[in-house]
Design an enzyme around this catalytic site. Structure first.
Site, PDB file in Angstrom:
ATOM      1  N   HIS A 191      -5.797  11.366   7.102  1.00 46.81           N
ATOM      2  CA  HIS A 191      -6.506  10.320   7.828  1.00 46.81           C
ATOM      3  C   HIS A 191      -7.355  10.858   8.974  1.00 46.81           C
ATOM      4  O   HIS A 191      -8.113  11.795   8.814  1.00 46.81           O
ATOM      5  CB  HIS A 191      -5.519   9.258   8.319  1.00 46.81           C
ATOM      6  CG  HIS A 191      -4.790   8.563   7.215  1.00 46.81           C
ATOM      7  ND1 HIS A 191      -5.342   8.309   5.982  1.00 46.81           N
ATOM      8  CD2 HIS A 191      -3.525   8.067   7.155  1.00 46.81           C
ATOM      9  CE1 HIS A 191      -4.467   7.676   5.216  1.00 46.81           C
ATOM     10  NE2 HIS A 191      -3.363   7.522   5.899  1.00 46.81           N
ATOM     11  N   LYS A 203       0.883  -1.174   0.000  1.00 40.31           N
ATOM     12  CA  LYS A 203       0.000   0.000   0.000  1.00 40.31           C
ATOM     13  C   LYS A 203       0.921   1.225   0.000  1.00 40.31           C
ATOM     14  O   LYS A 203       1.715   1.410   0.920  1.00 40.31           O
ATOM     15  CB  LYS A 203      -0.872   0.004   1.261  1.00 40.31           C
ATOM     16  CG  LYS A 203      -1.643   1.304   1.528  1.00 40.31           C
ATOM     17  CD  LYS A 203      -2.793   1.485   0.570  1.00 40.31           C
ATOM     18  CE  LYS A 203      -3.638   2.708   0.930  1.00 40.31           C
ATOM     19  NZ  LYS A 203      -4.363   2.587   2.207  1.00 40.31           N
ATOM     20  N   VAL A 204       0.823   2.044  -1.039  1.00 31.69           N
ATOM     21  CA  VAL A 204       1.714   3.193  -1.207  1.00 31.69           C
ATOM     22  C   VAL A 204       0.905   4.433  -1.558  1.00 31.69           C
ATOM     23  O   VAL A 204      -0.295   4.368  -1.811  1.00 31.69           O
ATOM     24  CB  VAL A 204       2.764   2.939  -2.315  1.00 31.69           C
ATOM     25  CG1 VAL A 204       3.611   1.717  -2.004  1.00 31.69           C
ATOM     26  CG2 VAL A 204       2.082   2.811  -3.678  1.00 31.69           C
ATOM     27  N   SER A 205       1.584   5.554  -1.602  1.00 34.56           N
ATOM     28  CA  SER A 205       0.981   6.790  -2.090  1.00 34.56           C
ATOM     29  C   SER A 205       0.925   6.755  -3.620  1.00 34.56           C
ATOM     30  O   SER A 205       1.873   6.316  -4.277  1.00 34.56           O
ATOM     31  CB  SER A 205       1.819   7.997  -1.676  1.00 34.56           C
ATOM     32  OG  SER A 205       1.894   8.124  -0.285  1.00 34.56           O
ATOM     33  N   THR A 258       0.967  11.439  -1.501  1.00 33.80           N
ATOM     34  CA  THR A 258      -0.015  12.143  -2.317  1.00 33.80           C
ATOM     35  C   THR A 258      -0.410  13.453  -1.648  1.00 33.80           C
ATOM     36  O   THR A 258      -0.640  14.458  -2.320  1.00 33.80           O
ATOM     37  CB  THR A 258      -1.260  11.264  -2.535  1.00 33.80           C
ATOM     38  OG1 THR A 258      -0.833   9.992  -3.020  1.00 33.80           O
ATOM     39  CG2 THR A 258      -2.212  11.901  -3.524  1.00 33.80           C
TER      40      THR A 258
END
Length: 287
Positions: A160, A56-58, A116
């Protein structure tokens, strides 16, 4: 039996909610996985070094890693009304910035340089902060709001669950970068992507995609099944905040990016490349 696939995602509620069923062997026929928990700046670095089968990455890191990793059409975070925030101290007589132009020359804390969130921030400041900000300090996500509150930085870029908790620190929302992005482009906001190594081959990538989708659907069908897993990794987050977090970041784009999701990703990377912030990505690279 094949070795488990290495997968790395954050301990944030949206990721643990999405991957609970697969990580616990509850998706029939899915390959086994060996889970590593890591914040997004760590997984971005893993992708750049080619470490890990599934990450899971930007979305912002994609231009540097798509030669080795394929973008999967599910499992990530993309939506509306869920953008990063720029926060400052309260407006009660302090020298805190009161508008975008006041950030010129100021010190801003960000969670990662290739996130991001930071890419959106750079697009926003290019449009609205003449001369740009001053010093940018990268610091762990959980340290940003205290740093802004205590005056160690002039502003902070947060993501978040901070959307739901920043007022507890007496902070002021200077800007919602999601509103800026959506108002400028009309697209949803691409935040976190799921990648898998191209070297695994097309058949294995299809299996992984199926496993992720099945895991998402199981989580929606029985959200209580993964409740303990989510809260155990939520860094002392209140249940109500965790629920709000999941509700915001796990949506139809998590199950399938679709054309609207892919269009948003193309728009982000094209705009960033146009102003020299990232290398240019071809359409075929995103498939």
């Amino acid at each position: 039996m094949a070795d488990p696939l290495g997968i790395a995602y954050s301990p944030c509620p949206n990721d643990t909610f999405v991957f609970h069923a697969w990580a616990h062997g509850l998706v029939p026929g899915a390959p086994a996985v060996d889970v590593t928990f890591a914040d997004i700046d760590i997984t971005n670095g893993m992708a750049e070094r080619g470490e890990g089968d599934i990450l899971k990455v930007s979305y912002a890191v994609l231009p540097w890693v798509l030669d080795r990793y394929a973008l999967l059409p599910c499992g990530g975070a993309l939506g509306r009304g869920c953008g990063p925030l720029v926060l400052t101290r309260g407006q009660d007589g302090t020298n805190a910035p009161r508008g975008p132009g006041d950030l010129a020359g100021r010190t801003v804390a960000v969670p990662a340089e290739r996130s991001t969130a930071y890419l959106l921030f750079r697009l926003w400041t290019a449009a609205l902060v003449p001369g740009g900000v001053g010093e940018v300090r990268v610091m762990p996500f959980h340290e940003i709001m205290p740093a802004v509150r205590d005056g160690r930085v002039d502003a902070g870029l947060v993501i978040h669950e901070a959307r739901f908790t920043y007022q507890r620190y007496g902070l002021h929302r200077l800007a919602d970068l999601g509103e800026f992005w959506e108002g400028t482009t009309g697209h949803p906001i691409p935040l976190g992507a799921i990648l898998a190594k191209r070297s695994l081959g097309a058949e294995r990538l299809a299996e992984i995609t199926h496993a992720i989708r099945a895991s998402v659907r199981q989580a929606w069908a029985d959200p209580e099944a993964g409740r303990g897993y989510v809260l155990a990794h939520a860094q002392e987050m209140e249940r109500s905040v965790a629920d709000a977090h999941i509700g915001l970041y796990v949506n139809e784009f998590t199950e399938d990016l679709g054309e609207a999701g892919h269009a948003a990703v193309r728009e982000l990377l094209t705009r960033a490349a146009d102003v020299g912030l990232v290398p240019r990505v071809s359409e075929s690279d995103l498939l």
